[in-house]
Write a protein that holds these residues in place. Sequence first.
Motif, PDB file in Angstrom:
ATOM      1  N   GLU A  50       0.805  -1.216   0.000  1.00  0.00           N
ATOM      2  CA  GLU A  50       0.000   0.000   0.000  1.00  0.00           C
ATOM      3  C   GLU A  50       0.844   1.274   0.000  1.00  0.00           C
ATOM      4  O   GLU A  50       0.563   2.221  -0.719  1.00  0.00           O
ATOM      5  N   SER A  51       1.927   1.291   0.800  1.00  0.00           N
ATOM      6  CA  SER A  51       2.664   2.545   0.967  1.00  0.00           C
ATOM      7  C   SER A  51       4.096   2.533   0.461  1.00  0.00           C
ATOM      8  O   SER A  51       4.705   3.589   0.348  1.00  0.00           O
ATOM      9  N   ASN A  52       4.666   1.368   0.180  1.00  0.00           N
ATOM     10  CA  ASN A  52       6.062   1.238  -0.229  1.00  0.00           C
ATOM     11  C   ASN A  52       7.000   1.860   0.810  1.00  0.00           C
ATOM     12  O   ASN A  52       8.058   2.376   0.483  1.00  0.00           O
ATOM     13  N   SER A  53       6.608   1.788   2.076  1.00  0.00           N
ATOM     14  CA  SER A  53       7.459   2.348   3.129  1.00  0.00           C
ATOM     15  C   SER A  53       8.141   1.266   3.960  1.00  0.00           C
ATOM     16  O   SER A  53       9.153   1.540   4.592  1.00  0.00           O
ATOM     17  N   ASP A  54       7.614   0.028   3.943  1.00  0.00           N
ATOM     18  CA  ASP A  54       8.228  -0.999   4.774  1.00  0.00           C
ATOM     19  C   ASP A  54       8.218  -2.388   4.132  1.00  0.00           C
ATOM     20  O   ASP A  54       9.245  -2.870   3.695  1.00  0.00           O
ATOM     21  N   GLY A 100       4.532   1.410  -4.370  1.00  0.00           N
ATOM     22  CA  GLY A 100       3.356   1.425  -3.519  1.00  0.00           C
ATOM     23  C   GLY A 100       2.222   2.197  -4.153  1.00  0.00           C
ATOM     24  O   GLY A 100       2.393   2.892  -5.150  1.00  0.00           O
ATOM     25  N   MET A 101       1.058   2.065  -3.549  1.00  0.00           N
ATOM     26  CA  MET A 101      -0.129   2.754  -4.035  1.00  0.00           C
ATOM     27  C   MET A 101      -0.116   4.233  -3.624  1.00  0.00           C
ATOM     28  O   MET A 101      -0.798   5.041  -4.227  1.00  0.00           O
ATOM     29  N   GLN A 102       0.661   4.563  -2.561  1.00  0.00           N
ATOM     30  CA  GLN A 102       0.746   5.929  -2.054  1.00  0.00           C
ATOM     31  C   GLN A 102       2.187   6.205  -1.628  1.00  0.00           C
ATOM     32  O   GLN A 102       2.949   5.282  -1.380  1.00  0.00           O
ATOM     33  N   THR A 130       2.352  -8.930  -4.527  1.00  0.00           N
ATOM     34  CA  THR A 130       1.486  -7.967  -3.854  1.00  0.00           C
ATOM     35  C   THR A 130       1.421  -8.349  -2.380  1.00  0.00           C
ATOM     36  O   THR A 130       0.982  -9.448  -2.043  1.00  0.00           O
ATOM     37  N   ILE A 131       1.857  -7.447  -1.517  1.00  0.00           N
ATOM     38  CA  ILE A 131       1.895  -7.693  -0.079  1.00  0.00           C
ATOM     39  C   ILE A 131       0.825  -6.834   0.572  1.00  0.00           C
ATOM     40  O   ILE A 131       0.843  -5.609   0.439  1.00  0.00           O
ATOM     41  N   SER A 132      -0.118  -7.495   1.252  1.00  0.00           N
ATOM     42  CA  SER A 132      -1.181  -6.730   1.910  1.00  0.00           C
ATOM     43  C   SER A 132      -1.685  -7.474   3.130  1.00  0.00           C
ATOM     44  O   SER A 132      -1.539  -8.690   3.235  1.00  0.00           O
ATOM     45  N   GLY A 133      -2.276  -6.710   4.031  1.00  0.00           N
ATOM     46  CA  GLY A 133      -2.893  -7.275   5.210  1.00  0.00           C
ATOM     47  C   GLY A 133      -4.350  -7.580   4.932  1.00  0.00           C
ATOM     48  O   GLY A 133      -4.887  -7.208   3.882  1.00  0.00           O
ATOM     49  N   PRO A 134      -5.011  -8.238   5.877  1.00  0.00           N
ATOM     50  CA  PRO A 134      -6.409  -8.628   5.681  1.00  0.00           C
ATOM     51  C   PRO A 134      -7.355  -7.450   5.452  1.00  0.00           C
ATOM     52  O   PRO A 134      -8.350  -7.583   4.749  1.00  0.00           O
ATOM     53  N   SER A 135      -7.039  -6.294   6.014  1.00  0.00           N
ATOM     54  CA  SER A 135      -7.949  -5.154   5.871  1.00  0.00           C
ATOM     55  C   SER A 135      -7.528  -4.183   4.770  1.00  0.00           C
ATOM     56  O   SER A 135      -8.155  -3.143   4.588  1.00  0.00           O
ATOM     57  N   GLU A 136      -6.474  -4.513   4.030  1.00  0.00           N
ATOM     58  CA  GLU A 136      -5.998  -3.633   2.967  1.00  0.00           C
ATOM     59  C   GLU A 136      -6.568  -4.083   1.618  1.00  0.00           C
ATOM     60  O   GLU A 136      -6.680  -5.274   1.350  1.00  0.00           O
ATOM     61  N   ALA A 137      -6.883  -3.115   0.805  1.00  0.00           N
ATOM     62  CA  ALA A 137      -7.403  -3.409  -0.530  1.00  0.00           C
ATOM     63  C   ALA A 137      -6.373  -2.969  -1.561  1.00  0.00           C
ATOM     64  O   ALA A 137      -6.399  -1.835  -2.026  1.00  0.00           O
ATOM     65  N   ARG A 195       0.398 -13.260  -4.237  1.00  0.00           N
ATOM     66  CA  ARG A 195      -0.106 -12.450  -3.118  1.00  0.00           C
ATOM     67  C   ARG A 195       0.430 -12.999  -1.807  1.00  0.00           C
ATOM     68  O   ARG A 195       0.309 -14.184  -1.541  1.00  0.00           O
ATOM     69  N   TRP A 196       1.011 -12.104  -1.021  1.00  0.00           N
ATOM     70  CA  TRP A 196       1.502 -12.459   0.302  1.00  0.00           C
ATOM     71  C   TRP A 196       0.643 -11.714   1.318  1.00  0.00           C
ATOM     72  O   TRP A 196       0.631 -10.481   1.355  1.00  0.00           O
ATOM     73  N   LEU A 197      -0.067 -12.455   2.141  1.00  0.00           N
ATOM     74  CA  LEU A 197      -0.901 -11.864   3.186  1.00  0.00           C
ATOM     75  C   LEU A 197      -0.024 -11.622   4.416  1.00  0.00           C
ATOM     76  O   LEU A 197       0.265 -12.534   5.181  1.00  0.00           O
ATOM     77  N   ILE A 198       0.446 -10.380   4.532  1.00  0.00           N
ATOM     78  CA  ILE A 198       1.303  -9.974   5.648  1.00  0.00           C
ATOM     79  C   ILE A 198       0.814  -8.602   6.105  1.00  0.00           C
ATOM     80  O   ILE A 198       0.867  -7.628   5.362  1.00  0.00           O
ATOM     81  N   ALA A 199       0.337  -8.542   7.325  1.00  0.00           N
ATOM     82  CA  ALA A 199      -0.202  -7.282   7.861  1.00  0.00           C
ATOM     83  C   ALA A 199       0.907  -6.250   8.034  1.00  0.00           C
ATOM     84  O   ALA A 199       2.061  -6.604   8.288  1.00  0.00           O
TER      85      ALA A 199
END
Length: 153
Positions: A20-24, A47-49, A89-96, A109-113
Amino acid sequence: MRGNKSPLFKRLPHVLCVDESNSDRSQMAEGYLHTFASTLLDVQSAGMQHHGLSRIAVQVMQEDGVDIRRHSDELISRDLLLWADLIITISGPSEAVHLPIPSSAVEKRWLIAPPAVTGDADPVIAYRHTRDEIKRRVQQLVNALKLSRGNAA
């Protein structure tokens, strides 16, 4: 030499790590892929932002001997998507995080919060947990690539 048309010339597969953010998380994945597979892959992250590179991500990666200080946070673009052969694509359960994956690429897809929502009171501990999970997944991916290259040789 990128445009070499020789049948003996083979470019490295292009891997794009996106979150989502390309920060971490995507930065950590890019760092580990550079460390473990620089001769096997060409890697970038986006990242998306824009959120800027996380100083805690830099710290915990340095603890593990990987320097991501010079990484910059990039925004996802059509050109990057078209460049990639594999998009992680790395995202958590609540990220779109939904990307228009080109037909020339494969998405994993890697589900990593995000570390901020892992529940740890100490943010450094949360980032270490995230780092260790990303490292584990990168090592699995690199091992699979080495096996498939060995079989192709």
